[in-house]
Design a protein around this motif. Structure first.
Motif, PDB file in Angstrom:
ATOM      1  N   LEU A   1      41.353   8.712 -71.228  1.00  0.00           N
ATOM      2  CA  LEU A   1      40.935   9.401 -70.004  1.00  0.00           C
ATOM      3  C   LEU A   1      41.176   8.574 -68.739  1.00  0.00           C
ATOM      4  CD1 LEU A   1      37.635  11.165 -71.126  1.00  0.00           C
ATOM      5  CD2 LEU A   1      39.878  12.182 -70.759  1.00  0.00           C
ATOM      6  N   ALA A   2      41.618   7.346 -68.887  1.00  0.00           N
ATOM      7  CA  ALA A   2      41.848   6.483 -67.721  1.00  0.00           C
ATOM      8  C   ALA A   2      42.932   7.028 -66.809  1.00  0.00           C
ATOM      9  CB  ALA A   2      42.200   5.066 -68.178  1.00  0.00           C
ATOM     10  N   ILE A   3      43.708   7.970 -67.295  1.00  0.00           N
ATOM     11  CA  ILE A   3      44.742   8.579 -66.458  1.00  0.00           C
ATOM     12  C   ILE A   3      44.118   9.427 -65.350  1.00  0.00           C
ATOM     13  CG2 ILE A   3      45.049  10.631 -67.897  1.00  0.00           C
ATOM     14  CD1 ILE A   3      47.908   8.717 -66.263  1.00  0.00           C
TER      15      ILE A   3
ATOM     16  N   GLY B   1      43.857  10.836 -59.845  1.00  0.00           N
ATOM     17  CA  GLY B   1      42.930  11.139 -58.760  1.00  0.00           C
ATOM     18  C   GLY B   1      43.086  10.178 -57.597  1.00  0.00           C
ATOM     19  N   GLY B   2      43.280   8.904 -57.896  1.00  0.00           N
ATOM     20  CA  GLY B   2      43.456   7.907 -56.843  1.00  0.00           C
ATOM     21  C   GLY B   2      44.714   8.147 -56.026  1.00  0.00           C
ATOM     22  N   ALA B   3      45.799   8.494 -56.721  1.00  0.00           N
ATOM     23  CA  ALA B   3      47.051   8.784 -56.007  1.00  0.00           C
ATOM     24  C   ALA B   3      46.894  10.017 -55.122  1.00  0.00           C
ATOM     25  CB  ALA B   3      48.185   8.978 -57.010  1.00  0.00           C
ATOM     26  N   VAL B   4      46.272  11.064 -55.673  1.00  0.00           N
ATOM     27  CA  VAL B   4      46.052  12.285 -54.889  1.00  0.00           C
ATOM     28  C   VAL B   4      45.117  11.993 -53.721  1.00  0.00           C
ATOM     29  CG1 VAL B   4      45.039  14.613 -54.956  1.00  0.00           C
ATOM     30  CG2 VAL B   4      46.529  13.831 -56.820  1.00  0.00           C
ATOM     31  N   LEU B   5      44.101  11.181 -53.965  1.00  0.00           N
ATOM     32  CA  LEU B   5      43.138  10.835 -52.921  1.00  0.00           C
ATOM     33  C   LEU B   5      43.827  10.127 -51.754  1.00  0.00           C
ATOM     34  CD1 LEU B   5      40.011  11.067 -52.631  1.00  0.00           C
ATOM     35  CD2 LEU B   5      39.911   8.709 -53.371  1.00  0.00           C
TER      36      LEU B   5
ATOM     37  N   ILE C   1      38.097   2.754 -46.133  1.00  0.00           N
ATOM     38  CA  ILE C   1      39.354   2.249 -46.701  1.00  0.00           C
ATOM     39  C   ILE C   1      39.168   0.827 -47.221  1.00  0.00           C
ATOM     40  CG2 ILE C   1      41.722   1.567 -46.129  1.00  0.00           C
ATOM     41  CD1 ILE C   1      41.758   4.012 -44.212  1.00  0.00           C
ATOM     42  N   LEU C   2      38.477   0.001 -46.466  1.00  0.00           N
ATOM     43  CA  LEU C   2      38.223  -1.374 -46.891  1.00  0.00           C
ATOM     44  C   LEU C   2      37.396  -1.413 -48.181  1.00  0.00           C
ATOM     45  CD1 LEU C   2      38.498  -4.398 -46.202  1.00  0.00           C
ATOM     46  CD2 LEU C   2      36.349  -4.186 -44.954  1.00  0.00           C
ATOM     47  N   LEU C   3      36.347  -0.601 -48.238  1.00  0.00           N
ATOM     48  CA  LEU C   3      35.520  -0.541 -49.452  1.00  0.00           C
ATOM     49  C   LEU C   3      36.315   0.006 -50.633  1.00  0.00           C
ATOM     50  CD1 LEU C   3      32.076   0.717 -48.070  1.00  0.00           C
ATOM     51  CD2 LEU C   3      32.748  -1.622 -48.684  1.00  0.00           C
ATOM     52  N   SER C   4      37.195   0.956 -50.375  1.00  0.00           N
ATOM     53  CA  SER C   4      38.040   1.502 -51.444  1.00  0.00           C
ATOM     54  C   SER C   4      38.972   0.442 -52.010  1.00  0.00           C
ATOM     55  CB  SER C   4      38.860   2.687 -50.928  1.00  0.00           C
ATOM     56  OG  SER C   4      38.023   3.721 -50.513  1.00  0.00           O
ATOM     57  N   LEU C   5      39.558  -0.350 -51.133  1.00  0.00           N
ATOM     58  CA  LEU C   5      40.435  -1.438 -51.595  1.00  0.00           C
ATOM     59  C   LEU C   5      39.651  -2.455 -52.418  1.00  0.00           C
ATOM     60  CD1 LEU C   5      42.632  -1.975 -48.413  1.00  0.00           C
ATOM     61  CD2 LEU C   5      43.325  -0.936 -50.588  1.00  0.00           C
ATOM     62  N   LEU C   6      38.456  -2.781 -51.965  1.00  0.00           N
ATOM     63  CA  LEU C   6      37.597  -3.698 -52.718  1.00  0.00           C
ATOM     64  C   LEU C   6      37.262  -3.122 -54.094  1.00  0.00           C
ATOM     65  CD1 LEU C   6      35.913  -6.296 -52.850  1.00  0.00           C
ATOM     66  CD2 LEU C   6      34.071  -5.043 -51.707  1.00  0.00           C
TER      67      LEU C   6
ATOM     68  N   HIS D   1      41.415  16.617 -51.795  1.00  0.00           N
ATOM     69  CA  HIS D   1      40.831  15.296 -51.547  1.00  0.00           C
ATOM     70  C   HIS D   1      39.465  15.173 -52.236  1.00  0.00           C
ATOM     71  CE1 HIS D   1      40.840  11.561 -49.245  1.00  0.00           C
ATOM     72  NE2 HIS D   1      39.591  11.794 -48.871  1.00  0.00           N
ATOM     73  N   ILE D   2      38.664  16.193 -52.115  1.00  0.00           N
ATOM     74  CA  ILE D   2      37.330  16.185 -52.740  1.00  0.00           C
ATOM     75  C   ILE D   2      37.441  16.226 -54.256  1.00  0.00           C
ATOM     76  CG2 ILE D   2      35.209  17.544 -53.012  1.00  0.00           C
ATOM     77  CD1 ILE D   2      35.569  18.290 -49.986  1.00  0.00           C
ATOM     78  N   LEU D   3      38.334  17.073 -54.795  1.00  0.00           N
ATOM     79  CA  LEU D   3      38.506  17.136 -56.250  1.00  0.00           C
ATOM     80  C   LEU D   3      39.007  15.803 -56.812  1.00  0.00           C
ATOM     81  CD1 LEU D   3      40.058  20.702 -56.705  1.00  0.00           C
ATOM     82  CD2 LEU D   3      37.743  19.946 -57.296  1.00  0.00           C
ATOM     83  N   ALA D   4      39.887  15.140 -56.095  1.00  0.00           N
ATOM     84  CA  ALA D   4      40.385  13.833 -56.534  1.00  0.00           C
ATOM     85  C   ALA D   4      39.251  12.817 -56.555  1.00  0.00           C
ATOM     86  CB  ALA D   4      41.514  13.370 -55.625  1.00  0.00           C
ATOM     87  N   SER D   5      38.391  12.861 -55.559  1.00  0.00           N
ATOM     88  CA  SER D   5      37.266  11.914 -55.543  1.00  0.00           C
ATOM     89  C   SER D   5      36.303  12.199 -56.687  1.00  0.00           C
ATOM     90  CB  SER D   5      36.547  11.931 -54.191  1.00  0.00           C
ATOM     91  OG  SER D   5      35.887  13.157 -53.993  1.00  0.00           O
ATOM     92  N   ILE D   6      36.122  13.464 -57.028  1.00  0.00           N
ATOM     93  CA  ILE D   6      35.262  13.818 -58.161  1.00  0.00           C
ATOM     94  C   ILE D   6      35.850  13.274 -59.463  1.00  0.00           C
ATOM     95  CG2 ILE D   6      34.426  15.758 -59.560  1.00  0.00           C
ATOM     96  CD1 ILE D   6      34.112  17.306 -56.882  1.00  0.00           C
ATOM     97  N   ALA D   7      37.171  13.361 -59.623  1.00  0.00           N
ATOM     98  CA  ALA D   7      37.830  12.842 -60.831  1.00  0.00           C
ATOM     99  C   ALA D   7      37.575  11.344 -60.979  1.00  0.00           C
ATOM    100  CB  ALA D   7      39.331  13.123 -60.786  1.00  0.00           C
TER     101      ALA D   7
END
Length: 152
Positions: free
Chosen positions: A48-50, A55-59, A83-88, A11-17
Motif C-alpha cells: 500500500l506504500a504506493i 498521493g504525494g505527486a498529485v498533491l 511547504i517547509l513542514l511538508s519537506l521536513l 488536492h484534498i483527495l491526495a492529502s487524504i491518501a
C-alpha cells in the motif's frame, strides 16, 4: 465545477491518501502478535506504500497548479510554512522511517518461526520508529490546519 474546483478536490483527495496511510498503517503493524502476523502487516504496508507516493505527486502537482491559477505564488506565510513542514515530513518518512522499516522487514523475512510471538528485538526496533511516526503524524495535522485555517 471549474478547473479550480477540480484541482482543489484532487488536492484534498491526495492529502487524504497520504494522511490515511500514515495514521492507519502503524495501527495495523501494532496489532500483530506473532512473527507471521507482523510479516503479513509489513507486506500490506509495503504494497500500500504506493498510495502516499502517488498521493504525494498529485498533491505537489495540484498544489503548484493552484498556486499558479490563484497567482498566489509564495506570497503567503502559511503556504511557505506548510511547504517547509511538508519537506521536513518527507525527510522524516523517507530518511528515517523507511530505512528502519526495511531493516525490520529483512529481519522478519529471515525469521524461521512465523507462529512464535514477536521477539523482543523486533519490538525494540518497532518502538524506535513510533516517535518518528508520531512526529510525522503531528506534522501532517499541522499542515492540514495551516491549509484550512490559513492563520498568517
Amino acid at each position: 465545477m471549474g478547473l479550480f474546483g477540480l484541482l482543489l478536490v484532487l488536492h484534498i483527495l491526495a492529502s487524504i491518501a497520504i494522511i490515511g496511510f500514515a495514521f492507519v498503517m502503524p495501527i495495523i503493524r501494532r496489532s500483530a502478535r506473532t512473527v507471521g502476523q507482523l510479516y503479513f502487516a509489513f507486506g500490506i504496508t509495503t504494497k500500500l506504500a504506493i498510495m502516499p507516493k502517488i498521493g504525494g505527486a498529485v498533491l505537489i502537482l495540484t498544489g503548484v497548479w493552484l498556486m499558479i491559477i490563484t497567482k498566489m505564488g509564495l506570497s503567503q506565510m502559511w503556504l511557505n510554512v506548510s511547504i517547509l513542514l511538508s519537506l521536513l515530513m518527507v525527510v522524516m518518512i523517507d530518511g528515517w522511517i523507511e530505512p528502519r522499516m526495511k531493516k525490520i522487514i529483512k529481519l522478519i523475512s529471515e525469521s524461521q518461526d512465523q507462529d512464535n510471538e514477536i521477539p523482543a528485538e523486533f519490538g525494540l526496533l518497532i518502538k524506535k520508529i513510533v516517535p518518528i511516526e508520531r512526529a510525522a503524524q503531528l506534522l501532517m495535522i499541522a499542515i492540514v490546519a495551516l491549509m484550512v485555517v490559513k492563520p498568517f
